[in-house]
Design a protein around this motif. Sequence first.
Motif, mmCIF file in Angstrom:
data_model
loop_
_atom_site.group_PDB
_atom_site.id
_atom_site.type_symbol
_atom_site.label_atom_id
_atom_site.label_comp_id
_atom_site.label_asym_id
_atom_site.label_seq_id
_atom_site.Cartn_x
_atom_site.Cartn_y
_atom_site.Cartn_z
ATOM 1 N N SER A 102 -18.538 6.217 -30.414
ATOM 2 C CA SER A 102 -18.973 7.366 -31.507
ATOM 3 C C SER A 102 -19.574 8.637 -30.956
ATOM 4 O O SER A 102 -19.593 9.660 -31.577
ATOM 5 C CB SER A 102 -19.989 6.520 -32.199
ATOM 6 N N SER B 79 -18.448 12.302 -31.909
ATOM 7 C CA SER B 79 -19.359 13.141 -32.575
ATOM 8 C C SER B 79 -19.072 14.630 -31.837
ATOM 9 O O SER B 79 -19.117 15.522 -32.517
ATOM 10 C CB SER B 79 -20.684 12.744 -32.255
ATOM 11 N N ASN C 240 -20.401 16.919 -34.726
ATOM 12 C CA ASN C 240 -21.243 15.877 -35.506
ATOM 13 C C ASN C 240 -21.093 16.116 -37.035
ATOM 14 O O ASN C 240 -22.188 16.356 -37.854
ATOM 15 C CB ASN C 240 -22.897 16.319 -35.344
ATOM 16 N N PHE D 95 -24.628 15.834 -39.458
ATOM 17 C CA PHE D 95 -25.495 14.789 -38.701
ATOM 18 C C PHE D 95 -26.399 15.604 -37.487
ATOM 19 O O PHE D 95 -25.521 16.460 -36.796
ATOM 20 C CB PHE D 95 -25.151 13.710 -38.032
ATOM 21 N N HIS E 200 -31.295 10.404 -34.256
ATOM 22 C CA HIS E 200 -30.937 9.515 -35.286
ATOM 23 C C HIS E 200 -31.964 8.310 -35.191
ATOM 24 O O HIS E 200 -32.793 8.356 -34.092
ATOM 25 C CB HIS E 200 -29.622 8.856 -34.756
ATOM 26 N N ASN F 165 -26.117 4.572 -34.907
ATOM 27 C CA ASN F 165 -25.536 5.485 -34.253
ATOM 28 C C ASN F 165 -24.369 5.130 -33.575
ATOM 29 O O ASN F 165 -23.359 5.923 -33.130
ATOM 30 C CB ASN F 165 -26.507 5.949 -32.979
ATOM 31 N N ARG G 18 -21.552 5.724 -36.104
ATOM 32 C CA ARG G 18 -21.368 7.187 -36.416
ATOM 33 C C ARG G 18 -19.851 7.616 -36.390
ATOM 34 O O ARG G 18 -19.380 8.554 -37.231
ATOM 35 C CB ARG G 18 -22.059 8.065 -35.542
ATOM 36 N N ASP H 202 -30.381 6.975 -41.946
ATOM 37 C CA ASP H 202 -30.456 8.223 -41.546
ATOM 38 C C ASP H 202 -29.892 9.274 -42.820
ATOM 39 O O ASP H 202 -29.877 10.537 -42.159
ATOM 40 C CB ASP H 202 -29.406 8.346 -40.490
ATOM 41 N N TYR I 186 -27.046 8.570 -44.607
ATOM 42 C CA TYR I 186 -25.871 9.095 -44.889
ATOM 43 C C TYR I 186 -25.376 9.297 -46.336
ATOM 44 O O TYR I 186 -24.584 9.974 -46.741
ATOM 45 C CB TYR I 186 -24.963 7.888 -44.070
ATOM 46 N N ASN J 160 -31.523 15.925 -41.363
ATOM 47 C CA ASN J 160 -30.252 16.128 -41.935
ATOM 48 C C ASN J 160 -30.200 16.974 -43.276
ATOM 49 O O ASN J 160 -29.161 17.632 -43.454
ATOM 50 C CB ASN J 160 -29.725 14.590 -41.956
#
Length: 260
Positions: free
Chosen positions: A29, A33, A38, A50, A54, A58, A61, A94, A96, A126
């Motif tokens: 991940s 990223s 990201n 992102f 985090h 993670n 991700r 986080d 999302y 974020n």
Amino acid sequence: MGLRKIFSMLLMDQRGMSIAIHKKRKLLSQELSMTLKNTIKYGPFAGMIFSRDHWWGNSDRGAMLLGIYEQEILNSIMSVQKKYNVFIDLGAADGYYSIGSLISQKFKVSYAFEISIKGRQVIQKNATLNNCSNKLHIFGEATKVFYKNIPKKDLDSAVILIDIEGAEFSLLDSELFSNLKKSIIFIELHDWIFKDGKKKMTELLSNAKPFFKISTLATTSRDLSKFPELFDYEDSDRWLIASEGRPKLMSWLRLDPRGT
């Protein structure tokens, strides 16, 4: 060598393998990223950025960046009628979903409830990165009266996602369902972590049934052949990126208001 020692060694090997797999998912991940800067590249949340910080997920991700994380829920959320233009996220991690919902432009405002202070800080970072702080409202733990933080007109046109690691069974009683009866609700189920999980599920369904039509979603397949970023990965690594690290087949409830 005694059977007890053999079983103990096998258990240690299994735990060691699980830890190694989790670490590999995390590394993959991180690599993806960097490749994608990201930023989610595919799916309805494409363009969401992102921060490097985090709190939760993670190792998930990579799947998020490809738009395939919990794609069953994601696709179902995006299929709701246009009049549902408010997103409420209980267990926002986080951010999302709470931020991605705004990036998709399907939702005009988002409410994120997250019990962790660190989680709320990451959500705010974020949100700032994605220039949507003015449309996102961040709160702490979602209690039985969390809906009082939300204007009635927003609550009645809301999609609510609940992912609170088993606390759904103590939170969602008949009275709360009554106050949410005009919303569409998605619930990630964790009945399998309780010895009396079947009883808890029966009670939850009984509380919801007078107000909602109930359907079930479960994890399905992923098509990884369409992502050029993964062409040079080994087969096992591609599937580790797609993996959500679940201990069992995950399922969700979708609750649609009766009469709609």
